[in-house]
Design an enzyme around this catalytic site. Sequence first.
Site, short mmCIF file in Angstrom:
data_model
loop_
_atom_site.label_atom_id
_atom_site.label_comp_id
_atom_site.label_asym_id
_atom_site.label_seq_id
_atom_site.Cartn_x
_atom_site.Cartn_y
_atom_site.Cartn_z
N ALA A 68 41.89 38.21 45.28
CA ALA A 68 43.49 38.55 44.92
C ALA A 68 43.53 39.61 43.98
CB ALA A 68 44.05 37.14 44.72
N GLY A 111 39.91 35.49 46.94
CA GLY A 111 40.84 35.64 48.17
C GLY A 111 40.19 36.30 49.29
N GLU A 114 38.31 33.84 51.34
CA GLU A 114 39.19 33.14 51.93
C GLU A 114 40.09 33.73 52.97
OE1 GLU A 114 41.06 32.27 48.09
OE2 GLU A 114 40.81 30.22 48.64
N GLU A 134 36.65 32.23 41.36
CA GLU A 134 37.73 32.06 40.36
C GLU A 134 37.21 31.31 38.97
OE1 GLU A 134 37.62 31.57 43.88
OE2 GLU A 134 39.33 32.21 44.88
C1 HXC Z 1 42.07 43.65 40.79
C2 HXC Z 1 40.02 44.59 40.95
C3 HXC Z 1 39.28 43.23 41.69
C4 HXC Z 1 40.44 42.21 41.80
C5 HXC Z 1 37.78 44.63 41.40
N1 HXC Z 1 38.70 45.25 40.89
N2 HXC Z 1 38.08 43.46 42.22
N3 HXC Z 1 41.06 44.77 40.61
N4 HXC Z 1 41.76 42.52 41.43
N5 HXC Z 1 40.07 40.82 42.29
C6 HXC Z 1 38.87 46.66 40.30
C7 HXC Z 1 38.06 46.92 39.26
O1 HXC Z 1 38.70 46.25 38.11
C8 HXC Z 1 37.59 48.29 39.15
O2 HXC Z 1 38.89 48.97 38.81
C9 HXC Z 1 37.43 48.49 40.71
O3 HXC Z 1 38.03 47.53 41.21
C10 HXC Z 1 35.97 48.48 40.88
O4 HXC Z 1 35.29 47.32 40.51
P1 HXC Z 1 34.22 47.29 39.43
O5 HXC Z 1 34.38 46.06 38.66
O6 HXC Z 1 34.29 48.32 38.49
O7 HXC Z 1 32.92 47.36 40.40
P2 HXC Z 1 31.37 46.52 40.18
O8 HXC Z 1 30.88 46.70 38.77
O9 HXC Z 1 30.61 47.28 41.31
O10 HXC Z 1 31.72 45.13 40.69
C11 HXC Z 1 32.12 44.56 41.82
C12 HXC Z 1 32.67 43.25 41.58
C13 HXC Z 1 33.59 42.87 40.36
C14 HXC Z 1 31.41 42.27 41.03
C15 HXC Z 1 33.35 42.77 42.93
O11 HXC Z 1 34.86 43.93 40.66
C16 HXC Z 1 34.25 41.65 40.27
O12 HXC Z 1 33.71 40.79 39.67
N6 HXC Z 1 35.69 41.38 40.77
C17 HXC Z 1 36.49 40.32 40.71
C18 HXC Z 1 36.08 39.18 41.49
C19 HXC Z 1 36.88 37.89 41.44
O13 HXC Z 1 36.74 37.33 40.51
N7 HXC Z 1 37.52 37.86 42.60
C20 HXC Z 1 38.47 36.57 42.58
C21 HXC Z 1 39.88 37.05 42.28
S1 HXC Z 1 40.95 35.46 42.00
P3 HXC Z 1 38.75 50.25 37.80
O14 HXC Z 1 40.22 50.85 37.50
O15 HXC Z 1 38.07 49.72 36.43
O16 HXC Z 1 37.86 51.30 38.41
C22 HXC Z 1 41.33 35.19 43.61
C23 HXC Z 1 42.20 34.03 43.90
C24 HXC Z 1 42.50 33.67 45.17
O17 HXC Z 1 40.92 35.71 44.63
C25 HXC Z 1 43.67 32.74 45.36
C26 HXC Z 1 44.71 33.40 46.05
C27 HXC Z 1 44.70 34.47 47.04
#
Ligand code: HXC
Length: 260
Positions: A68, A111, A114, A134
């Site tokens: 998400a 997400g 999911e 998460e």
């Molecule tokens: C918003 C995101 C994002 C996310 C990545 N980005 N994931 N933005 N929401 N979930 C953005 C980063 O901020 C970054 O933007 C760009 O995408 C590239 O990501 P990086 O982190 O720079 O890439 P990298 O170093 O290769 O790392 C990849 C990654 C990391 C390991 C996947 O991005 C990460 O950990 N993302 C979050 C994963 C996460 O926690 N997902 C769960 C979310 S909560 P910029 O502007 O800096 O370039 C969830 C709840 C679900 O999903 C329930 C409801 C549906």
Amino acid sequence: MSYQGYTHILASVDQGVGLIRLNRPQVLNALNAELMSELVDALSRMDEDDDVRCIVITGNERAFAAGADIGEMAEASLVDMYTRDNLSRWDRVRRIKKPIIAAVNGYALGGGCELAMACDMIIAGEGARFGQPEINIGVIPGAGGTQRLTRAIGKAKAMEWILTGRFVSAHEAERAGLVTRVVPDEAVLDEALALAREIASKPPLAVRLAKDAVLAAFDTTIETGLAYERHNFYMLFATEDQREGMRAFLEKRRAQWRGR
Ligand code: HXC
């Protein structure tokens, strides 16, 4: 039917298969409300479209979807989240009657994992990474992760994946029972489309009732599920395709499906 005009997805139909590509590459296809709204709209329209028999959802080389959109949630209050109720869109994914295949390259996290699990099958590239991270941002899965992952891989593994948030390789996900098949990264979409075309060539009413019966296994006791399956099985004897399929077998010829 035209599938033009979306901003965060690309959608098209070819040879009986609807293809939806998540398209926010700058944020690894983070699932914001607009993307989810477009995705659900395209899925619902494909479900109604007679030219579509099976649906494939994919992302890009780096990510199926990294979760998400954290930017959209970071400062939200409980009341914001509750009144926006973005998660209710996910209920509509569950109600799509045609089979959906997730073609996963790169990250399928939170997400994104999911969403892949809300599909009916997952074809994953060798480099795909699954996970429910998460916990590392102070929340828990909210779009079915605690339920679908647990049903897919069992409590012992689901608990560990969800409580640690660790990323899991495609091969581990396949061994655990989450993934249908692991293929070379560059072959993911072709394999998913080939599988979709194969399913698209089957009798559509039988496909629909088979999906319906398999999904019922998640919601019912074995007794109720078996009764449900039997009901769907008997229902198919009201179809022309049942007559055609069985006669074609006995006459040693190829069946011509009419979807009736
Ligand atoms: C918003 C995101 C994002 C996310 C990545 N980005 N994931 N933005 N929401 N979930 C953005 C980063 O901020 C970054 O933007 C760009 O995408 C590239 O990501 P990086 O982190 O720079 O890439 P990298 O170093 O290769 O790392 C990849 C990654 C990391 C390991 C996947 O991005 C990460 O950990 N993302 C979050 C994963 C996460 O926690 N997902 C769960 C979310 S909560 P910029 O502007 O800096 O370039 C969830 C709840 C679900 O999903 C329930 C409801 C549906």
